[in-house]
Write a protein that holds these residues in place. Sequence first.
Motif, short mmCIF file in Angstrom:
data_model
loop_
_atom_site.label_atom_id
_atom_site.label_comp_id
_atom_site.label_asym_id
_atom_site.label_seq_id
_atom_site.Cartn_x
_atom_site.Cartn_y
_atom_site.Cartn_z
N THR A 7 0.85 -1.18 0.00
CA THR A 7 0.00 0.00 0.00
C THR A 7 0.89 1.24 0.00
O THR A 7 1.84 1.32 0.78
N SER A 136 -10.31 -1.36 7.98
CA SER A 136 -9.95 0.06 8.08
C SER A 136 -10.50 0.65 9.38
O SER A 136 -11.19 -0.02 10.14
N SER A 339 -11.41 1.53 2.24
CA SER A 339 -12.01 0.31 2.81
C SER A 339 -12.41 -0.63 1.68
O SER A 339 -12.83 -0.16 0.61
N LYS A 340 -12.32 -1.93 1.96
CA LYS A 340 -12.72 -2.91 0.92
C LYS A 340 -14.21 -3.17 1.08
O LYS A 340 -14.65 -3.60 2.16
N SER A 341 -15.00 -2.90 0.05
CA SER A 341 -16.44 -3.10 0.17
C SER A 341 -17.11 -3.23 -1.20
O SER A 341 -17.26 -2.24 -1.91
N PRO A 342 -17.53 -4.44 -1.56
CA PRO A 342 -18.26 -4.61 -2.83
C PRO A 342 -19.55 -3.79 -2.82
O PRO A 342 -20.00 -3.31 -3.87
N SER A 359 -12.85 0.56 -4.50
CA SER A 359 -12.79 0.31 -3.06
C SER A 359 -11.50 -0.44 -2.75
O SER A 359 -10.94 -1.11 -3.60
N GLY A 360 -11.02 -0.26 -1.52
CA GLY A 360 -9.78 -0.92 -1.09
C GLY A 360 -8.56 -0.38 -1.82
O GLY A 360 -7.60 -1.11 -2.04
#
Length: 438
Positions: A7, A136, A339-342, A359-360
């Motif tokens: 990252t 996150s 943040s990872k979020s479908p 996302s992510g």
Amino acid sequence: MSENYATVNPCSMCMPMGSVMVFKGIEDCMPIFHGSQGCSTYMRLHLAHHFREPVDIASSALSEKGAVYGGAANLKKGLLNVIQGYGPRAVGVATTCLAETIGDDVAQIVKEFQQEEPRAREVAIIPTSTPSYSGSHEEGYNEALKAVVRTLAKRGKPNSRFNLVIGSIISPAEVRHLKSMLDDWGCGYDRIIFPDISETFDAPLAADYPKIPEGGTPLADIEDMANSKETVTVGGSIFGGSAGEYLEREFGVHHTILPIPIGVEQTDRFVGKLEEITGLGLPEKYERDRGRLLDAIVDCHKLVAGVRTAVYGDAEMALGVAKLLCEMGMDPRVIATGSKSPEFVRRGEKMARGSEVLSGVDFSDIHEAVARNDIELLIGPFTGRQISKAENIPILRVGLPNHDRFGASRQMVLGYEGTTGLVDRIANAIVETNELSH
Ligand code: SF4
């Protein structure tokens, strides 16, 4: 988007930091991190620079010995120090990466501590699992909301109150605004707002610095959330699982989750829910605020129409702002969150067809998307300033963190009034850019 194995400049912060935003919204509550000292130092600095308030976070200060033999002794010692030094009525224990990696069972350690230490039996101790490698700061916030109601909410006599859960991170001024709105609606005594950072992260100047800032949701109210007639959660619908869902499942408290009230439609949905709960229409004052918001949008529509904008930051905040941009006729070409979020992607793509919804991602990904889409305006936390400098694009600071400007505690982008202020700021940012380029 390139495939990154590291990252580069994250667009989110550590998971336990989100838990602090919840614990600091509870009356007489002190947070402690179970992990190495640096975690608490880093997050104290982050929050203190943003809110410009003193922020105390204790640490179990794990060292090599604790990492090898387990951190139970450190955590128990740390808890005792916090209880002796601060005299809290509640302590929020958030884990960090190290504590979770070595596999410490924090709930069990807390149980043992309360059995061994008589002074600890009077204190509500709330264990929360928040290792940064699994989420996150927003997910940490959501986890802490759930942990608090799981630990404190208790079945009792049913009451006629309703719970307003602040499901995403908003500013102290925005919490104050929601409280005044409910007061104006005549339901000031009927609501439980949780968490309430309206005073704890934005206290008036005082001669004496209290060890734990005054304010926050009373513990008795959190206990009573199990007996309310309804829960409304604003924000936090992105990650799945919420405190309101827990209350519904365990105690049968009806739950509705709404997006945070930014923009016309999202605020209308919030207002509609309040009308349903109270049986009363929107007070005249807010009806006029709504009209002023529409007026502000009409006033600047020619100037802002089609301006290609990148919105990034906390998921709900980014989606709320993007929705407003659509209402203003702008083009939220890039919508991004760390943040990872479908679910974030699904909602963003539905709201703004043709936009890049990410996302992510980190700021190197966002930078590439900004360059690819010939973006004209950035809206999000101050952490996007390197893109702003490199691409010579103006940035409008909205959300957490904001270290290089004053007034983050007083940010107001919620409700009709707050959104009107944001519309003006967006329009003025475009005016100023146009002036500079001519
Ligand atoms: S990434 Fe983990 S170890 Fe590092 S500061 Fe954040 S919580 Fe602490």
